[in-house]
Structure formats: structure tokens, C-alpha cells
Design an enzyme around this catalytic site. Structure first.
Site, PDB file in Angstrom:
ATOM      1  N   HIS A   1       0.876  -1.178   0.000  1.00  0.00           N
ATOM      2  CA  HIS A   1       0.000   0.000   0.000  1.00  0.00           C
ATOM      3  C   HIS A   1       0.913   1.228   0.000  1.00  0.00           C
ATOM      4  CE1 HIS A   1      -2.868   2.894   1.765  1.00  0.00           C
ATOM      5  NE2 HIS A   1      -3.841   2.031   1.540  1.00  0.00           N
TER       6      HIS A   1
ATOM      7  N   ASP B   1       2.922  -4.576   8.082  1.00  0.00           N
ATOM      8  CA  ASP B   1       1.704  -3.792   7.904  1.00  0.00           C
ATOM      9  C   ASP B   1       0.543  -4.789   7.964  1.00  0.00           C
ATOM     10  OD1 ASP B   1      -0.562  -2.638   6.855  1.00  0.00           O
ATOM     11  OD2 ASP B   1       0.435  -1.728   5.132  1.00  0.00           O
TER      12      ASP B   1
ATOM     13  N   GLN C   1      -4.629  -5.312   6.580  1.00  0.00           N
ATOM     14  CA  GLN C   1      -5.599  -6.225   5.953  1.00  0.00           C
ATOM     15  C   GLN C   1      -5.663  -7.572   6.653  1.00  0.00           C
ATOM     16  OE1 GLN C   1      -7.813  -5.614   3.572  1.00  0.00           O
ATOM     17  NE2 GLN C   1      -7.093  -3.515   3.332  1.00  0.00           N
TER      18      GLN C   1
ATOM     19  N   LYS D   1     -10.839  -1.118   9.994  1.00  0.00           N
ATOM     20  CA  LYS D   1     -11.013  -2.265   9.094  1.00  0.00           C
ATOM     21  C   LYS D   1     -11.402  -3.518   9.867  1.00  0.00           C
ATOM     22  CE  LYS D   1      -8.046  -0.345   5.538  1.00  0.00           C
ATOM     23  NZ  LYS D   1      -6.783  -0.382   4.797  1.00  0.00           N
TER      24      LYS D   1
ATOM     25  N   CYS E   1      -4.597   2.254  -3.871  1.00  0.00           N
ATOM     26  CA  CYS E   1      -3.392   2.800  -3.214  1.00  0.00           C
ATOM     27  C   CYS E   1      -2.205   1.867  -3.372  1.00  0.00           C
ATOM     28  CB  CYS E   1      -3.620   3.075  -1.731  1.00  0.00           C
ATOM     29  SG  CYS E   1      -4.899   4.252  -1.403  1.00  0.00           S
TER      30      CYS E   1
HETATM   31  C1  LIG Z   1      -5.817   0.452   4.583  1.00  0.00           C
HETATM   32  C2  LIG Z   1      -4.397   0.093   4.525  1.00  0.00           C
HETATM   33  C3  LIG Z   1      -3.404   0.951   4.983  1.00  0.00           C
HETATM   34  C4  LIG Z   1      -3.706   2.323   5.489  1.00  0.00           C
HETATM   35  O1  LIG Z   1      -4.563   2.302   6.585  1.00  0.00           O
HETATM   36  P1  LIG Z   1      -5.181   3.661   7.146  1.00  0.00           P
HETATM   37  O2  LIG Z   1      -6.255   3.183   8.063  1.00  0.00           O
HETATM   38  O3  LIG Z   1      -5.709   4.400   5.967  1.00  0.00           O
HETATM   39  O4  LIG Z   1      -4.082   4.376   7.833  1.00  0.00           O
HETATM   40  C5  LIG Z   1      -2.101   0.520   4.938  1.00  0.00           C
HETATM   41  N1  LIG Z   1      -1.785  -0.687   4.479  1.00  0.00           N
HETATM   42  C6  LIG Z   1      -2.703  -1.560   4.029  1.00  0.00           C
HETATM   43  C7  LIG Z   1      -2.284  -2.900   3.539  1.00  0.00           C
HETATM   44  C8  LIG Z   1      -4.050  -1.187   4.032  1.00  0.00           C
HETATM   45  O5  LIG Z   1      -4.962  -2.031   3.572  1.00  0.00           O
END
Ligand SMILES: *Cc1c(COP(=O)(O)O)cnc(C)c1O
Length: 404
Positions: free
Chosen positions: A121, A198, A201, A224, A362
Site C-alpha cells: 500500500h 503492515d 488487511q 477495518k 493505493c
Molecule cells: C488500509 C491500509 C493501509 C492504510 O490504513 P489507514 O487506516 O488508511 O491508515 C495501509 N496498508 C494496508 C495494507 C491497508 O490495507
């Protein structure tokens, strides 16, 4: 088995109609819907205990502080952190990654290397590019193959004693591919590099165990995983959080301030300057309780069923291409239809009540790799149904007929 109808009744928004059709919400990868219990908890906070935390001796301030720290404890248990002070409240994944990348400004030297992957992302690319610009470090990128999987042999080759940090997502938001993070973490540690995962997801679908993974940082968002927007968590190993300088200066993050010298507060407060999203943090705890009550084993099993069903049904459509063909996948299907722009499909099926995401998600480097402007992404949650998948497939077929 999950009682899906009972679960759906927990989410008021799911009974809405959109454009005169029952809402089919398949944009869970962008943000999840919220159960009533989460909405109620937010209201209850403001009705009953709203006060600033940590600063007052008065009763409400104590209640708010206690509730906030209880929520931190819930997160600690949920991700199996060793200490509660390794759990930092943030505004989301983006904030957490920037906090770490900013901290590494004081650690990296020119010529050091930062390893990211092509599956990231933008939130997990841009902060590292900024870090490299500031320090003269070099960004190295793990490539992917045509199935959207990281090429692990190439990752191995990128590592050296110059590698200072490796940062990859647990699950790709654009394709749903689950990355072999345990391998990546262990391998990176052999050259002494730190690893940030990260997990934005991953947390809606599984329960990460940060001690077992042995990652140095794990960042995710609350919104999320059925929690409120503007909430998130950065887990960091104690030794790393002690090593990194504070990200923002302000109230609550200091021990003592004079104009000659300021000393910083202990963890976690060193990284929590200013008044945080108190209600949000507390309610994130409620969301985590809610998910655990349903059970991640059951969520995983059911979402896998949805993924298999959607993949099978979508493959009936002539000219479809699904991106991210791997066994290890979360309940995300990213696809295109031959000769049709993803945006056009998205717009038509929206008129039929179906919410999917279209675009680059993104993650432009992935789209560049496949030489496409974007995809249609349907991302499923445990409150979705096979009937909804049928509705989407019919809608996509209809759009295809209209557009070709
Ligand atoms: C949504 C997402 C982000 C960013 O998350 P925010 O809540 O917008 O800060 C970063 N990495 C991944 C893989 C995402 O799906």
C-alpha cells in the site's frame, strides 16, 4: 457454523437499500461496517465518562483513563504482546508506519538499505522513500511474480549487513495475497535488520501473534476490524520503542519540561503526545471483543468459503482475469473484464446496490506490474453471504453486456 442472519442483524447499515436495491457491501478492504455494540459503546463513552485521560485526579478522568488502559490491555492480549506498554494507540496504520519511519531517521546512515515489497500500500512505500531521502539510505524492492506472490529467492538476495529494516504487509490490500511473513521476519533477523509488518488487511481476518511471529513492529487500523475510524495500533518490541526517538512532541509525552532540557515519558506515553482519540481507543476494545466472541477460526473458515464460491462464480464470466492466483489468500477477489475499464463496471454495479472498490487501491506499483489502470476489488467479510456474491456476479454480467 456461524449464524449469518443473526450476525447481519448486528450491523444496522446492512439492511439499507442503495439506489433502490438492497446494499451489497463488498468494500470491506477499505473499511468494515460497525456492529451496533460498537456504535453504542461510542455513545456511552460520551454520555457517561467523557473526560481527558491521565491528567485529572477527578473521578471521570480516572474512569476514562481506566477504560482506555483496559482497551490497551485487550489489544495486548489479542495480539499476544509481552507488555501493554508495547501497544501504542495511533490514528491508524499510516500513523504507525510513519512513526517508525520517522524514528529511523536517527538510526540510518547513507548507504544503509531499506527493503519494501512491490505488493505494498502507498502507506508502506512513501514513508520509507521519505526516510531514504532524508538519510541517504537506499530503497530496495522485493519483486512479485505473475500470480502476485513475492519472489522469495529475490528477497533473500536483497538482504545484507546493509539492510536495516524490512517492511512488508501481512496481506496485500490490492490482491488479498497472504505473504510468508514468518519466513521474512526470521530471514531478515539473520542480518540484524528490524521488521515491520503492515497488518491492516490481516487483522479483520486473523489474530496475529506478535511474539510467535517475532516481528519488531506490527501496525494496523481499527476501522477495518469493526472499530471506529481514526483508531489504530502500533505494536513495537520494547527494546525498539526505547531506541526510537519520539515522533511528536507535546503534552502527555514528557517527564519534565524546562527550556534547557525536556525528558520524555516512559512507554507507551513517549509516543502518545496530545489528547488521543479516547472514545475510539476504548471502542476499539469493544470491537476486538466482538470479533473474538464470534471467533477468528469460524471467521476464517466462513470467509474461505465465500472466497472459493466467489472465485468459482466469477470464473463463469467470459473474459475475466483474476489477479493474485495463489493458495494463500484472504477473502479478496481483484479482477478485470477483457476490454472494459474497471471504473465503468464499478459505476454500473453501484446502481444495482453493489459496493466494490475500483481503481489502483493505493497500490500503483502492482497495477504498473500488471500494466492495468486498476481492478475491481470485491473484499468479503464474515457478514457477507453467497446470495450477495450471486447478486454481484449477475450485476457484473449485466454491466458486461451493456458495455460490450
Ligand atoms: C488500509 C491500509 C493501509 C492504510 O490504513 P489507514 O487506516 O488508511 O491508515 C495501509 N496498508 C494496508 C495494507 C491497508 O490495507
Amino acid at each position: 457454523m456461524l449464524d449469518i442472519q443473526k450476525i447481519r442483524a448486528d450491523f444496522p447499515i446492512l439492511s439499507q437499500t442503495v439506489n433502490g436495491k438492497p446494499l451489497v457491501y463488498f468494500d470491506n478492504g477499505a473499511t468494515s461496517q460497525k456492529p451496533q455494540i460498537v456504535i453504542d459503546a461510542e455513545v456511552k463513552y460520551y454520555q457517561e465518562i467523557n473526560a481527558n485521560i491521565h491528567r485529572g485526579v477527578h473521578t471521570l478522568s480516572q474512569l476514562a483513563t481506566d477504560a482506555y488502559e483496559v482497551a490497551r490491555g485487550k489489544v495486548k492480549d489479542h495480539i499476544n504482546a509481552k507488555f501493554a506498554h508495547e501497544v501504542l494507540f495511533t490514528s491508524g496504520t499510516t500513523h504507525g508506519i510513519n512513526l517508525v519511519a520517522n524514528g529511523f531517521v536517527s538510526i540510518l546512515k547513507p548507504g544503509d538499505e531499506v527493503v519494501v515489497s512491490s505488493l505494498e500500500h502507498h502507506s508502506n512505500i512513501v514513508p520509507w522513500q521519505m526516510l531514504c531521502e532524508k538519510t541517504g539510505a537506499i530503497l530496495k524492492v522485493i519483486p512479485i511474480n505473475n500470480n502476485g506472490e513475492l519472489i522469495i529467492e529475490e528477497f533473500d538476495k536483497l538482504l545484507s549487513d546493509k539492510t536495516k529494516i524490512v517492511t512488508v504487509n501481512h496481506i496485500s490490500n490490492a490482491l488479498g495475497v497472504i505473504n510468508p511473513i514468518k519466513y521474512i521476519i526470521d530471514k531478515a533477523h539473520t542480518v540484524g535488520a528490524a521488521v515491520l509488518i503492515d497488518g491492516a488487511q490481516a487483522v479483520p481476518h486473523l489474530k496475529p501473534n506478535v511474539q510467535e511471529l517475532d516481528c519488531d513492529f506490527y501496525a494496523f487500523s481499527g476501522h477495518k476490524m469493526c472499530g471506529p475510524t481514526g483508531t489504530g495500533i502500533l505494536y513495537g518490541k520494547e527494546e525498539w520503542l526505547n531506541k526510537l526517538p519520539p515522533y511528536q512532541g507535546g503534552g502527555e509525552m514528557i517527564k519534565e519540561v524546562t527550556f534547557e532540557k525536556t525528558t520524555y515519558a516512559d512507554l507507551p506515553h513517549k509516543f502518545e503526545a496530545g489528547t488521543p482519540n479516547i472514545a475510539g481507543g476504548i471502542v476499539l476494545g469493544t470491537a476486538i471483543d466482538y470479533l473474538n466472541e464470534i471467533g477468528f477460526d469460524k471467521i476464517h473458515e466462513y470467509e474461505n468459503e465465500l472466497l472459493e464460491y466467489a472465485t468459482k462464480r466469477l470464473n463463469e464470466i467470459e473474459g475475466i482475469r483474476i489477479y493474485g492466483n495463489t493458495k494463500n489468500k484472504a477473502s479478496v477477489v481483484s479482477f478485470n473484464i477483457d476490454g472494459i475499464h474497471p471504473y465503468d463496471i464499478g459505476s454500473i454495479i453501484d446502481k444495482l446496490g453493489i459496493a466494490v472498490r475500483t481503481g489502483h487501491h493505493c497500490a500503483q506499483p502492482i497495477m504498473n506490474f500488471f500494466c492495468i489502470p486498476g481492478t475491481i476489488r470485491a473484499s468479503f467479510s464474515f457478514y457477507n453471504t453467497k446470495e450477495e456474491i450471486d447478486a454481484m456476479v449477475e450485476a457484473v454480467k449485466k454491466a458486461q453486456t451493456m458495455l460490450s
